[in-house]
Design an enzyme around this catalytic site. Sequence first.
Site: not given
Ligand code: AMP
Ligand code: MG
Length: 490
Positions: A94, A256
Amino acid sequence: MTQQQANAKGGWRLDNSYTRLPDILYSRLEPTPVDEPKLVVLNEALAAELGLDAAELRTEAGAAMLGGNTLPPGAEPLAQAYAGHQFGHFTMLGDGRAILLGEQLTPSGERRDIQLKGPGRTPYSRQGDGRAALGPMLREYIISEAMHGLGIPTTRSLAVTLTGEPVYREEVLQGAVLTRVAASHLRVGTFQYAAGLGVREHLQALADYTIERHDPQLAGREDRYLELLRQVVRRQASLIASWQLVGFIHGVMNTDNMALSGETIDYGPCAFMDVFDPKTVFSSIDRQGRYAYGNQPKIGVWNLARFAETLLPLLAEETEAAVELAEEALGLFGSEFERHWLGGMRAKLGLFGEEAEDRELARDLLELMQTEQADYTNTFRALTLGQIETSPLACAAAFQDWQARWQARRDRQSEPESASRERMQRANPAIIARNHRVEEALAAAETGDYDIMHRLVSALADPYAYTAEQERYAELPDSGERPYRTYCGT
Ligand code: AMP
Ligand code: MG
């Protein structure tokens, strides 16, 4: 009332169609206010496309909006729920650090998600702080806009806003919020989440919503879910082929991070390949090379198979029949990918028409690049400029043979040499977002100097221009700067 009058101050014209989906698919919440929002980068061309008033965004009130302290008129903010396979492992995710403000209805009649990335915690944040650091947000800005310049479907970057608050990673960094613009943020993972709920109505509502946003011509058709699958497969085949053609490595092709719109999304550990090698991986966490350059098409199909699985209940009454339809649709990927890739390679080589040996001609060049450790972009650039003597390929005996075959192939076409060159120039970027140039821009920006970044972004806006200004961006880094590593701690 004229259209102009219907727009709120600043040009905002937000709709919130996502809030009309079953509410299990999202959580309503507002961004967490920040200390001192300060706009540091604004994409004026994109603002204009969206019908937003750039001058207004540059005011204090504009920065407050882009930093998440106030809401633009008409916004009904929410975080989207989704799941995903991360490096092959299924997880509930999410928007952990993103909030959708709404969908801007643009002057040209399009609907574009306006999302803040880094606006504070959400119900999906897990252990995270919901925040983002300046460097990675600027990096996303640069590379997504470079992709747009290359003509590759991508989410866009409207603005980067400093929060005036620190974020804590391995070190203390400046916090920032990116304003991301997308055709939608529907992902393969959104369907995985909906399918996991086990409620047919939810899944069907999401599928019909996706059709309405991306394939409205299918609305109401009996076979619309199968056709949606086929469309998504086609879009990904075309997208990933275009990545391969420019040497773009996404780096984190989790389900995702695959958008149903066919836009490139989630610029975390991505980077452009320099020396041609299918095994190239930049991401420090991708130790197995799952998302290496040469694996991207295969991973694309794997992700699409996860998407197809979620749709099975909508494809046919009997599972067996549904699986058969899904497999047939997935089978489209191979031929579509090949069509786009080979078509792109023909353009890169200045070829018109089709000959049976074209594929081999392209493959053989890539193989030579790999053996001779030649830079991917600069080899095609040198071929385009007729300056191949500057390439490490020039000395290879096997390259002389290849060149003779290439010349013979071009001699067989009736189009003049000038047309062939023009075709090459339009297909081979003079510059890409080279890692050392991006790093240089980010380092200066950290200290408050955005000039280098602005110059880089503007050079990347038209990579096919072959201007004198672009020449210095084509230079390779000193060998000491390789191998380049990207990090996921974004
Ligand atoms: P990503 O690797 O950017 O695709 O992120 C994967 C998941 O981790 C997604 O659900 C992001 O919203 C969550 N996410 C990444 N960084 C953060 C953060 N600093 N705080 C909260 N959720 C995060
Ligand atoms: Mg992502």
